[in-house]
Write a protein that holds these residues in place. Sequence first.
Motif, PDB file in Angstrom:
ATOM      1  N   ILE A 145       0.851  -1.201   0.000  1.00  0.00           N
ATOM      2  CA  ILE A 145       0.000   0.000   0.000  1.00  0.00           C
ATOM      3  C   ILE A 145       0.886   1.250   0.000  1.00  0.00           C
ATOM      4  CG2 ILE A 145      -1.703   1.317   1.332  1.00  0.00           C
ATOM      5  CD1 ILE A 145      -2.780  -1.473   2.292  1.00  0.00           C
ATOM      6  N   ALA A 146       1.912   1.216   0.822  1.00  0.00           N
ATOM      7  CA  ALA A 146       2.839   2.356   0.868  1.00  0.00           C
ATOM      8  C   ALA A 146       3.539   2.555  -0.487  1.00  0.00           C
ATOM      9  CB  ALA A 146       3.869   2.156   1.972  1.00  0.00           C
ATOM     10  N   SER A 147       3.735   1.452  -1.221  1.00  0.00           N
ATOM     11  CA  SER A 147       4.360   1.561  -2.546  1.00  0.00           C
ATOM     12  C   SER A 147       3.416   2.174  -3.554  1.00  0.00           C
ATOM     13  CB  SER A 147       4.768   0.178  -3.053  1.00  0.00           C
ATOM     14  OG  SER A 147       5.880  -0.291  -2.358  1.00  0.00           O
ATOM     15  N   GLY A 148       2.105   2.080  -3.270  1.00  0.00           N
ATOM     16  CA  GLY A 148       1.151   2.737  -4.171  1.00  0.00           C
ATOM     17  C   GLY A 148       0.125   1.842  -4.824  1.00  0.00           C
ATOM     18  N   VAL A 149      -0.099   0.648  -4.263  1.00  0.00           N
ATOM     19  CA  VAL A 149      -1.059  -0.259  -4.893  1.00  0.00           C
ATOM     20  C   VAL A 149      -2.495   0.219  -4.663  1.00  0.00           C
ATOM     21  CG1 VAL A 149      -1.458  -1.923  -2.996  1.00  0.00           C
ATOM     22  CG2 VAL A 149      -1.380  -2.720  -5.349  1.00  0.00           C
ATOM     23  N   ASP A 150      -3.357   0.025  -5.685  1.00  0.00           N
ATOM     24  CA  ASP A 150      -4.769   0.420  -5.571  1.00  0.00           C
ATOM     25  C   ASP A 150      -5.674  -0.752  -5.195  1.00  0.00           C
ATOM     26  OD1 ASP A 150      -4.294   3.118  -6.522  1.00  0.00           O
ATOM     27  OD2 ASP A 150      -4.007   2.240  -8.509  1.00  0.00           O
ATOM     28  N   PHE A 151      -5.356  -1.922  -5.722  1.00  0.00           N
ATOM     29  CA  PHE A 151      -6.168  -3.098  -5.375  1.00  0.00           C
ATOM     30  C   PHE A 151      -5.289  -4.332  -5.222  1.00  0.00           C
ATOM     31  CE2 PHE A 151      -6.403  -5.591  -9.366  1.00  0.00           C
ATOM     32  CZ  PHE A 151      -5.912  -4.673 -10.286  1.00  0.00           C
ATOM     33  N   ILE A 152      -5.836  -5.264  -4.450  1.00  0.00           N
ATOM     34  CA  ILE A 152      -5.106  -6.500  -4.136  1.00  0.00           C
ATOM     35  C   ILE A 152      -5.975  -7.688  -4.533  1.00  0.00           C
ATOM     36  CG2 ILE A 152      -4.433  -7.986  -2.173  1.00  0.00           C
ATOM     37  CD1 ILE A 152      -2.348  -5.838  -2.537  1.00  0.00           C
ATOM     38  N   GLN A 153      -5.352  -8.680  -5.152  1.00  0.00           N
ATOM     39  CA  GLN A 153      -6.046  -9.955  -5.366  1.00  0.00           C
ATOM     40  C   GLN A 153      -5.270 -10.992  -4.565  1.00  0.00           C
ATOM     41  OE1 GLN A 153      -5.804  -9.697  -9.667  1.00  0.00           O
ATOM     42  NE2 GLN A 153      -8.021  -9.428  -9.819  1.00  0.00           N
ATOM     43  N   THR A 154      -5.963 -11.720  -3.724  1.00  0.00           N
ATOM     44  CA  THR A 154      -5.227 -12.632  -2.832  1.00  0.00           C
ATOM     45  C   THR A 154      -5.015 -13.999  -3.483  1.00  0.00           C
ATOM     46  OG1 THR A 154      -7.043 -13.773  -1.688  1.00  0.00           O
ATOM     47  CG2 THR A 154      -6.468 -11.561  -0.884  1.00  0.00           C
TER      48      THR A 154
ATOM     49  N   GLN B  20      -6.885  -8.256  11.070  1.00  0.00           N
ATOM     50  CA  GLN B  20      -5.654  -7.502  11.326  1.00  0.00           C
ATOM     51  C   GLN B  20      -5.537  -6.322  10.356  1.00  0.00           C
ATOM     52  OE1 GLN B  20      -2.411 -10.316  11.175  1.00  0.00           O
ATOM     53  NE2 GLN B  20      -1.018  -8.873  12.180  1.00  0.00           N
ATOM     54  N   ALA B  21      -5.871  -6.573   9.084  1.00  0.00           N
ATOM     55  CA  ALA B  21      -5.795  -5.506   8.070  1.00  0.00           C
ATOM     56  C   ALA B  21      -6.810  -4.406   8.390  1.00  0.00           C
ATOM     57  CB  ALA B  21      -6.056  -6.086   6.680  1.00  0.00           C
ATOM     58  N   ASN B  22      -7.980  -4.808   8.859  1.00  0.00           N
ATOM     59  CA  ASN B  22      -8.996  -3.810   9.256  1.00  0.00           C
ATOM     60  C   ASN B  22      -8.490  -2.973  10.430  1.00  0.00           C
ATOM     61  OD1 ASN B  22     -11.070  -4.364   7.413  1.00  0.00           O
ATOM     62  ND2 ASN B  22     -11.867  -6.050   8.641  1.00  0.00           N
ATOM     63  N   GLU B  23      -7.928  -3.654  11.412  1.00  0.00           N
ATOM     64  CA  GLU B  23      -7.453  -2.961  12.613  1.00  0.00           C
ATOM     65  C   GLU B  23      -6.330  -1.980  12.298  1.00  0.00           C
ATOM     66  OE1 GLU B  23      -8.673  -6.584  15.659  1.00  0.00           O
ATOM     67  OE2 GLU B  23      -6.548  -6.230  15.228  1.00  0.00           O
ATOM     68  N   MET B  24      -5.524  -2.337  11.294  1.00  0.00           N
ATOM     69  CA  MET B  24      -4.422  -1.443  10.922  1.00  0.00           C
ATOM     70  C   MET B  24      -4.883  -0.349   9.953  1.00  0.00           C
ATOM     71  SD  MET B  24      -1.359  -4.246  10.548  1.00  0.00           S
ATOM     72  CE  MET B  24      -0.156  -3.139   9.813  1.00  0.00           C
ATOM     73  N   GLY B  25      -6.163  -0.376   9.609  1.00  0.00           N
ATOM     74  CA  GLY B  25      -6.706   0.649   8.708  1.00  0.00           C
ATOM     75  C   GLY B  25      -6.326   0.431   7.251  1.00  0.00           C
ATOM     76  N   LEU B  26      -5.809  -0.743   6.944  1.00  0.00           N
ATOM     77  CA  LEU B  26      -5.320  -0.996   5.578  1.00  0.00           C
ATOM     78  C   LEU B  26      -6.450  -1.137   4.573  1.00  0.00           C
ATOM     79  CD1 LEU B  26      -2.469  -3.569   6.337  1.00  0.00           C
ATOM     80  CD2 LEU B  26      -2.288  -1.090   6.103  1.00  0.00           C
ATOM     81  N   THR B  27      -7.561  -1.722   5.039  1.00  0.00           N
ATOM     82  CA  THR B  27      -8.656  -1.988   4.093  1.00  0.00           C
ATOM     83  C   THR B  27      -9.364  -0.700   3.674  1.00  0.00           C
ATOM     84  OG1 THR B  27     -10.043  -2.516   6.001  1.00  0.00           O
ATOM     85  CG2 THR B  27      -9.057  -4.363   4.834  1.00  0.00           C
ATOM     86  N   GLU B  28      -9.050   0.397   4.353  1.00  0.00           N
ATOM     87  CA  GLU B  28      -9.601   1.689   3.920  1.00  0.00           C
ATOM     88  C   GLU B  28      -8.721   2.313   2.836  1.00  0.00           C
ATOM     89  OE1 GLU B  28      -9.923   3.936   7.575  1.00  0.00           O
ATOM     90  OE2 GLU B  28     -11.028   2.227   8.420  1.00  0.00           O
ATOM     91  N   LYS B  29      -7.525   1.772   2.700  1.00  0.00           N
ATOM     92  CA  LYS B  29      -6.585   2.358   1.735  1.00  0.00           C
ATOM     93  C   LYS B  29      -6.458   1.549   0.457  1.00  0.00           C
ATOM     94  CE  LYS B  29      -3.772   4.106   5.521  1.00  0.00           C
ATOM     95  NZ  LYS B  29      -2.626   3.704   6.347  1.00  0.00           N
TER      96      LYS B  29
END
Lengths: 308, 225
Positions: A180-189, A204-213
């Motif tokens: 995310i910090a590198s600049g990704v817009d979407f993730i496919q797992t 964990q991703a929700n708690e770190m606020g990542l899913t908002e980014k």
Amino acid sequence: MKSGSNLEKILKAGHFAFTGELGPPRGTGAEEVRHKASFLKGMVDSVNITDNQTAVVRMSSWAASLIVLQEGLEPNYQMVCRDRNRLAMQSDILGAYTLGIRNMLCLSGDHQKFGDHPQAKGVFDVDSMQLIGMVKKMRDEGKFLGGAEILNPPQIFIGAASNPFADPFEWRVHRLAKKIASGVDFIQTQCIYNMEKFRAFIKQANEMGLTEKVYILAGVTPMKSVGMAKYMKSKVPGMDVPDEIIKRLQGVDKTKVADEGIKIACEQIEEFKEMKGVAGVHLMAIEWEHKVPEIAERAKVLPRPVID
Amino acid sequence: MIVAKRKPFDEIRQLLKGYKKVLNVGCGTCVAVCLAGGEKEVSVLNAELDMAGKLDDNPIEIAGITIERQCDREYLEALDSKVGNYEVLLSMACGAGVQFLAERYPQIPVLPAVDTTFIGVNQAVGWYEERCRSCSSCVLGHTGGICPVTMCAKGLYNGPCGGTNKGSCEIDANQPCAWYMIYERLKGQGRLDCILEITPPNDWQNQIPRTVIQPGYSKPETTAK
């Protein structure tokens, strides 16, 4: 809008995205690509076009992407770091964008040792994290990695992969944060079978606020057979297939195994629709493209939204 | 040290085909320590070549000499008075030694008897493992003393990739995943912040022949022979 791609519009509008996958042929001719694409049209928001997947030579990802585009489907152009250096990558991106490609998936790539040319020199000039940053720089700063200005910079919707199951598990969410910090817009797992572990990852991703980014699309691959499930469990690196999945497939009549596989996939999709932090599903129906309409129907993701 | 392994015997014989007077030059430094090209290996190879020549009814005259270091002019000098007596030089040094020998005696063919393999460590007698790719931009300070360029099969600077399998690399279950090891070590040291930062694309410095001139020194005006 960063790219104006259909996938970006769908996600931005808050719809639950549904993407597919198509592997280019091991030879020339557009027929096979068109044939596979015919099953996906209208069923998915975008289709990933793999790039020499499993390190086996196939028609180039950008070429197959263009055929798919002609068929009225939106490609998600995959690019791996294994086969090209930063010069080749950037020139391919310019060409791909010029010819209408708007989504890209930035990947490290399976090691060449797995494929049909194990003697090949792996390039890995940049890694997937650096590739994300490079595409972002091209788009947002209008500059090449080397710093020179780009004439009409490519507007790409930038994707990347995430494997929530590979070791070390605790680090995976931090790796996601780095992407995310590198600049990704979407993730496919990676294909998800271990739902419990995935729930922990998303939490964990929700708690770190990542899913908002970032938009996270959960990877789903329906099991076609018990053999496939066992193979995925033991032979595919970074894959986590719980025994319950195999037992469940073994528990049905032999003629119903594939159907049970689709049923499991649909149950997963239903859960993902409700899961906080999951923005869609990436369906990887490997060499099973003709089943996508049935799966999409049973997963109740049709009709796909149309956004102007 | 630089680790090498002897070339297959048939390949060495093929390289030497047609030559009757051979001087096999060993090197007393790295390749001697890793048991590939020191004094002992020179005499073993010479005995084998001598025997094979006789068995083929095609005997060759082969002598051996091992100098301290083939990558150092100071030691090469000892060969000056000898090489004129031979048609060909066989070198059991690393690639650097072979080239330095060839540079000093440009009229005489110099052939390699070993394949230079890596910069590595001695795990046990006769067992060596690679540790360094001499990339010219060392990141070990941030990676817990484990080199991702060398130890990660993809040379990733921002690993681990998705192929980590129970601590092993996707290429081989017996090969530990470098990034898994880096993670574990930094975690143990409470230094995981070292790898939270994104490492930018590398400035590859090993794409052209490199030269190092240490501070206070300069390149000699003429290269003394």
